[in-house]
Enzyme design. Structure first.
Site, PDB file in Angstrom:
ATOM      1  N   LYS A 189      -0.951  -0.887  -4.490  1.00  0.00           N
ATOM      2  CA  LYS A 189      -2.180  -0.154  -4.140  1.00  0.00           C
ATOM      3  C   LYS A 189      -1.809   1.295  -3.882  1.00  0.00           C
ATOM      4  O   LYS A 189      -0.935   1.576  -3.063  1.00  0.00           O
ATOM      5  CB  LYS A 189      -2.804  -0.786  -2.899  1.00  0.00           C
ATOM      6  CG  LYS A 189      -3.799   0.074  -2.132  1.00  0.00           C
ATOM      7  CD  LYS A 189      -4.545  -0.755  -1.097  1.00  0.00           C
ATOM      8  CE  LYS A 189      -4.703  -0.014   0.217  1.00  0.00           C
ATOM      9  NZ  LYS A 189      -5.385  -0.843   1.242  1.00  0.00           N
ATOM     10  N   ASP A 222      -7.091   3.043  -3.162  1.00  0.00           N
ATOM     11  CA  ASP A 222      -7.840   3.072  -1.895  1.00  0.00           C
ATOM     12  C   ASP A 222      -8.087   4.524  -1.516  1.00  0.00           C
ATOM     13  O   ASP A 222      -7.142   5.294  -1.330  1.00  0.00           O
ATOM     14  CB  ASP A 222      -7.027   2.367  -0.793  1.00  0.00           C
ATOM     15  CG  ASP A 222      -7.789   2.233   0.520  1.00  0.00           C
ATOM     16  OD1 ASP A 222      -8.957   2.692   0.600  1.00  0.00           O
ATOM     17  OD2 ASP A 222      -7.211   1.673   1.479  1.00  0.00           O
ATOM     18  N   LYS A 245      -2.848   4.974  -2.575  1.00  0.00           N
ATOM     19  CA  LYS A 245      -3.800   5.756  -1.797  1.00  0.00           C
ATOM     20  C   LYS A 245      -4.166   6.978  -2.622  1.00  0.00           C
ATOM     21  O   LYS A 245      -3.279   7.618  -3.231  1.00  0.00           O
ATOM     22  CB  LYS A 245      -3.163   6.188  -0.477  1.00  0.00           C
ATOM     23  CG  LYS A 245      -2.937   5.033   0.483  1.00  0.00           C
ATOM     24  CD  LYS A 245      -4.252   4.497   1.025  1.00  0.00           C
ATOM     25  CE  LYS A 245      -4.020   3.553   2.191  1.00  0.00           C
ATOM     26  NZ  LYS A 245      -5.286   3.078   2.784  1.00  0.00           N
ATOM     27  N   SER A 292       0.856  -1.181   0.000  1.00  0.00           N
ATOM     28  CA  SER A 292       0.000   0.000   0.000  1.00  0.00           C
ATOM     29  C   SER A 292       0.897   1.238   0.000  1.00  0.00           C
ATOM     30  O   SER A 292       1.707   1.416   0.904  1.00  0.00           O
ATOM     31  CB  SER A 292      -0.885  -0.039   1.249  1.00  0.00           C
ATOM     32  OG  SER A 292      -1.656   1.128   1.353  1.00  0.00           O
ATOM     33  N   LYS A 314     -10.148  -7.478   7.171  1.00  0.00           N
ATOM     34  CA  LYS A 314      -9.190  -7.124   8.226  1.00  0.00           C
ATOM     35  C   LYS A 314      -9.771  -7.668   9.523  1.00  0.00           C
ATOM     36  O   LYS A 314     -10.785  -7.146  10.001  1.00  0.00           O
ATOM     37  CB  LYS A 314      -9.070  -5.602   8.361  1.00  0.00           C
ATOM     38  CG  LYS A 314      -8.287  -4.903   7.281  1.00  0.00           C
ATOM     39  CD  LYS A 314      -8.272  -3.395   7.548  1.00  0.00           C
ATOM     40  CE  LYS A 314      -7.562  -2.662   6.422  1.00  0.00           C
ATOM     41  NZ  LYS A 314      -7.754  -1.196   6.525  1.00  0.00           N
ATOM     42  N   GLU A 366     -11.069   0.761  -3.673  1.00  0.00           N
ATOM     43  CA  GLU A 366     -11.378   0.415  -2.280  1.00  0.00           C
ATOM     44  C   GLU A 366     -12.009   1.599  -1.550  1.00  0.00           C
ATOM     45  O   GLU A 366     -11.469   2.706  -1.576  1.00  0.00           O
ATOM     46  CB  GLU A 366     -10.066  -0.016  -1.601  1.00  0.00           C
ATOM     47  CG  GLU A 366     -10.193  -0.444  -0.154  1.00  0.00           C
ATOM     48  CD  GLU A 366      -8.838  -0.891   0.422  1.00  0.00           C
ATOM     49  OE1 GLU A 366      -7.864  -1.075  -0.359  1.00  0.00           O
ATOM     50  OE2 GLU A 366      -8.753  -1.052   1.646  1.00  0.00           O
ATOM     51  N   GLY A 426      -4.406  -4.678   5.859  1.00  0.00           N
ATOM     52  CA  GLY A 426      -3.453  -4.506   6.951  1.00  0.00           C
ATOM     53  C   GLY A 426      -3.686  -3.179   7.631  1.00  0.00           C
ATOM     54  O   GLY A 426      -4.417  -2.321   7.119  1.00  0.00           O
ATOM     55  N   ASP A 452     -13.808  -1.787   2.537  1.00  0.00           N
ATOM     56  CA  ASP A 452     -12.927  -1.998   3.684  1.00  0.00           C
ATOM     57  C   ASP A 452     -13.695  -1.513   4.924  1.00  0.00           C
ATOM     58  O   ASP A 452     -14.388  -2.312   5.595  1.00  0.00           O
ATOM     59  CB  ASP A 452     -11.610  -1.223   3.452  1.00  0.00           C
ATOM     60  CG  ASP A 452     -10.667  -1.199   4.644  1.00  0.00           C
ATOM     61  OD1 ASP A 452     -11.003  -1.745   5.700  1.00  0.00           O
ATOM     62  OD2 ASP A 452      -9.566  -0.611   4.542  1.00  0.00           O
TER      63      ASP A 452
END
Ligand code: OSB
Ligand code: MG
Length: 368
Positions: free
Chosen positions: A158, A186, A160, A132, A260, A211, A288, A236
């Site tokens: 991934k 995400d 952000k 991430s 998660k 996400e 995570g 998420d």
């Protein structure tokens, strides 16, 4: 039988600041629960951050919840399963439930000599690792950071994103590194349903998923968004239980789920979500929360279950910390090995952990 439970607070610096749409993390504020008896210790790591920006939970609040409402439910013969049952009367506070339940589960599995992986029904011995990547000051910085992770061997990137750092950074990464890179984004709830057309521009970049674009409570709005955006929606923050997962899938709010354990109250509930999705052919992956080796070990056991068909955010220790609290998890061919020993299968280096510990409180248990 458990004779005492310890609550440990510690802190550890991250190797680099991690910026998301909700804030910047430079260190990890840690809370561990240790369930001990007969020379055996079971471990749990709380995933809550120091501030309630990812979700409403935060680590000092978790400590209060544990102290005031959860530890009083634990007696010498309490199991993870019986704790989950008695704690089900407490609304919310998933991260607090998860850390204590995990310590109890690790304790009982260590006593039985069973690994968490075999308890959960894991079928893999190693899992594919993604990474991430935080929001960077510039697109050039982002390309440098992504290049570094690809050189390390990460199998999925991934990014952000947030309003103002979304379409162009994704375009730049896709253009620079090519169509073969597994890529996803995400947003950590940073958008509104009225941004649907804007987000649909991401459809050009062949992303695995988007996400959590919208706020946690707006599950139904994600179903609306999914009608405008072709890229699969993955939830998420919104997925707090197997029940929410079922409803979200039923209304088309998502087609992929980030599991998660800390966010859903522990590994027992995480397994239920896996099983539901597996039965329906819905892909899941393991998220995570910048865990140290204790939490990472348990996540790897979960990620080794058969329904985890997408690489997760289970990165190597070095992606987070100069020195982890356990032996470091290292990437080999883009994979991390699943621990095989009893329980979570790994122990912290206690001398090192003690050196980053701020305080420990011990709770003696009644007979039950
Ligand atoms: O939304 O997945 C998230 C980290 C902290 C809080 C929330 C999230 C994340 C990550 C990093 O994306 C996951 C990791 O590498 O542990
Ligand atoms: Mg997320």
């Amino acid at each position: 039988m458990i004779s005492e439970i310890r609550l440990r607070r510690a802190h550890i610096d991250l190797v680099s600041p991690f910026r998301t749409s909700f804030g910047v993390e430079t260190s990890r504020d840690l809370l561990y629960m240790e369930a001990s008896g007969g020379g055996v210790t079971g471990w749990g790591e709380c995933v809550a951050m120091s501030e309630p920006m990812y979700s409403s939970e935060y680590v000092d609040g978790c400590e209060t919840m544990l102290r005031r409402f959860m530890l009083p439910l634990v007696q010498r013969d309490t199991t993870a399963q019986s704790f989950a049952k008695s704690a089900s009367g407490i609304r919310g506070h998933y991260m607090s439930k998860a850390v204590l339940e995990t310590a109890l589960l690790d304790f009982q599995l260590r006593c039985e000599g069973v690994s968490l992986g075999s308890f959960l029904g894991a079928t893999q011995t190693r899992v594919r690792s993604g990474v991430s990547v935080g929001i960077q000051p510039s697109i050039d910085d982002l390309l440098r950071v992504v290049q570094g992770y690809l050189n390390d061997g990460y199998l999925r990137i991934k990014l952000k994103i947030e309003p103002g750092f979304d379409i162009e950074p994704v375009r730049a990464v896709r253009t620079t590194f090519g169509d073969d890179v597994l890529l996803q984004v995400d947003a950590n709830s940073a958008y509104e349903l009225s941004d649907a057309k804007h987000l649909a521009q991401l459809d050009d970049f062949n992303l695995l998923l988007i996400e959590q674009p919208l706020p946690e409570e707006q599950v139904a709005s994600h179903a609306q968004l999914a009608k405008v955006v072709r890229t699969p929606i993955c939830l998420d923050e919104s997925i707090l239980s197997a029940e929410v997962a079922r409803e979200a899938l039923d209304i088309g709010a998502c087609s992929i789920i980030n599991i998660k354990p800390g966010r859903v109250g522990g590994y027992l509930e995480a397994k239920k979500i896996h099983d539901l999705c597996y039965e329906r052919g819905v892909a899941v992956w393991c998220g995570g929360m910048l865990e140290t080796g204790i939490g990472r070990a348990a996540n790897l056991a979960l990620a080794a279950m058969p329904g985890f068909t997408l690489p997760g955010d289970t990165s190597a220790s070095a992606r987070y910390f100069l020195r982890d609290v356990t032996a470091p998890f290292e990437l080999r061919d883009g994979h991390l090995d699943v621990p095989t020993g009893p329980g979570i299968g790994i122990d912290p280096d206690l001398d090192y952990l003690d050196s980053i510990t701020d305080r420990i409180e011990t709770f003696a248990l009644s007979r039950g």
